[in-house]
Design an enzyme around this catalytic site. Structure first.
Site, PDB file in Angstrom:
ATOM      1  N   HIS A 178       0.802  -1.232   0.000  1.00  0.00           N
ATOM      2  CA  HIS A 178       0.000   0.000   0.000  1.00  0.00           C
ATOM      3  C   HIS A 178       0.839   1.289   0.000  1.00  0.00           C
ATOM      4  CE1 HIS A 178      -3.709  -2.232   0.975  1.00  0.00           C
ATOM      5  NE2 HIS A 178      -3.088  -2.817   1.980  1.00  0.00           N
TER       6      HIS A 178
HETATM    7  O1  RIB Z   1      -5.492  -0.009   4.404  1.00  0.00           O
HETATM    8  C1  RIB Z   1      -4.105   0.055   4.153  1.00  0.00           C
HETATM    9  C2  RIB Z   1      -3.435   0.963   5.124  1.00  0.00           C
HETATM   10  O2  RIB Z   1      -3.584   0.430   6.441  1.00  0.00           O
HETATM   11  C3  RIB Z   1      -1.908   1.079   4.902  1.00  0.00           C
HETATM   12  O3  RIB Z   1      -1.472   2.356   5.284  1.00  0.00           O
HETATM   13  C4  RIB Z   1      -1.338   0.047   5.821  1.00  0.00           C
HETATM   14  O4  RIB Z   1      -0.050   0.400   6.330  1.00  0.00           O
HETATM   15  C5  RIB Z   1      -2.319   0.086   6.958  1.00  0.00           C
HETATM   16  O5  RIB Z   1      -1.914   1.119   7.834  1.00  0.00           O
END
Ligand code: RIB
Ligand code: CA
Length: 315
Positions: free
Chosen positions: A243
């Site tokens: 992500h």
């Molecule tokens: O939903 C994904 C997010 O949630 C990313 O930032 C991951 O690190 C978690 O914090």
């Protein structure tokens, strides 16, 4: 031109890869500070993990870490140990950090760093619930107009949520903070699950990362390998979504992404709490406040991640 950035984060491995990539990109990015917030795991773990990651690449002396809010503005913190484990950094034992967080509350430090620099020269890179950002904006009402912009990983357009059917974690945890940030008027780039779910830590990609060599690449191979287990099972994916490094990748190589400038509003209602209501076809006529990126060149992304993560370490 070197862009000055502040990274706000709740380190699990994907967050740490993101801010280390920034350190590995000195020709393009100047990392002014890392600010931590309660999120994936409690604040003491997210702050400790940020320090561990920086020490892993011998860079703890190069960038201050400021601890911020322990939890959301008005709600109780909902952590995600079910995804990231008890500490948020499972799968590889990193030594206790020697470095400590720098003095000062992260929202105050964000205000000082932004307001002490020429206008439109600092970009906020948000990888976590937006509590610190909303608190900074409350402390300094001129902050939003002073920023070059905000690039954030969060939300979902048509992918659905990863915490509820409606909401992605970073927005879900503190929807009131997200509401304030999306209404503040700073230029926003939003990178939702629609994008990050196309960038999976497949085995071949993790093998390439490991093969690049170096103790930090070995460590992140194991941290990312552990961290993908929940997503693989929950989503029947081959690998986990990487992500947060998308935020840094956008700054480095925007050509890797595709999206659209649209209106995004945040729901704080109970059923759809944290939903990013993305007006993809502009049917509402509401102001277009965010560039929402839904497309990614995943192979090009991982090539960039591996290159700049490797370059972060100073021996
Ligand atoms: O939903 C994904 C997010 O949630 C990313 O930032 C991951 O690190 C978690 O914090
Ligand atoms: Ca995060």
């Amino acid at each position: 031109m070197v862009r000055s950035i502040i990274v706000d984060t709740d380190p699990s491995p994907d967050d740490a890869v993101a801010f280390l990539m920034a350190l590995g990109s000195p020709a393009e990015l100047e990392l002014l500070a890392v600010t931590t917030v309660g999120g994936n795991v409690p604040l003491h773990h997210t702050t400790r993990n940020a320090l561990k990651a920086l020490e892993l690449v011998n860079r703890a002396a190069d960038v201050p870490v400021y601890a911020g809010a322990a939890g959301p503005i008005t709600r109780l913190l909902e952590t995600a140990e079910y995804v990231h484990g008890a500490t948020g950094f499972e799968g590889y034992d990193l030594p206790e950090p020697v470095a400590r967080a720098a003095d000062g509350f992260a929202p105050d430090r964000i205000v000082e760093l932004v307001m002490s620099r020429p206008e439109k020269t600092v970009t906020l890179c948000c990888l976590a619930p937006l509590t610190n950002i909303a608190l900074a904006m409350a402390r300094e009402p001129r902050l939003a107009e002073r920023l070059e912009g905000i690039v954030l990983m969060g939300g979902a357009r048509s992918e659905g949520g990863n915490v509820t059917p409606a909401a992605e974690y970073n927005i879900y945890v503190d929807p009131e903070a997200a509401t304030k940030v999306f209404a503040a008027g700073a230029p926003i780039v939003m990178i939702p699950l629609d994008c990050t779910h196309k960038a999976l830590t497949r085995k071949d990609r993790l093998d390439l990362l490991r093969a690049r060599g170096g103790p930090h690449m070995e460590a992140f191979y194991h941290l990312l390998e552990w961290n993908k287990r929940f997503d693989e099972k929950a989503w029947s994916m081959e690998g986990g979504p990487l992500h947060d490094p998308t935020v840094i990748a956008w700054l480095l190589k925007p050509e890797l992404f595709g999206g659209r400038l649209v209106n995004v509003e945040i729901s704080c209602d109970e059923l759809t709490r944290g939903m990013t209501v993305v007006d993809w076809h502009s049917v509402t006529g509401r102001p277009k406040n965010a560039l929402v990126l839904t497309e990614i060149d995943a192979d090009g992304y991982f090539e960039l991640v591996i290159e700049r993560l490797h370059a972060a370490r100073r021996d």
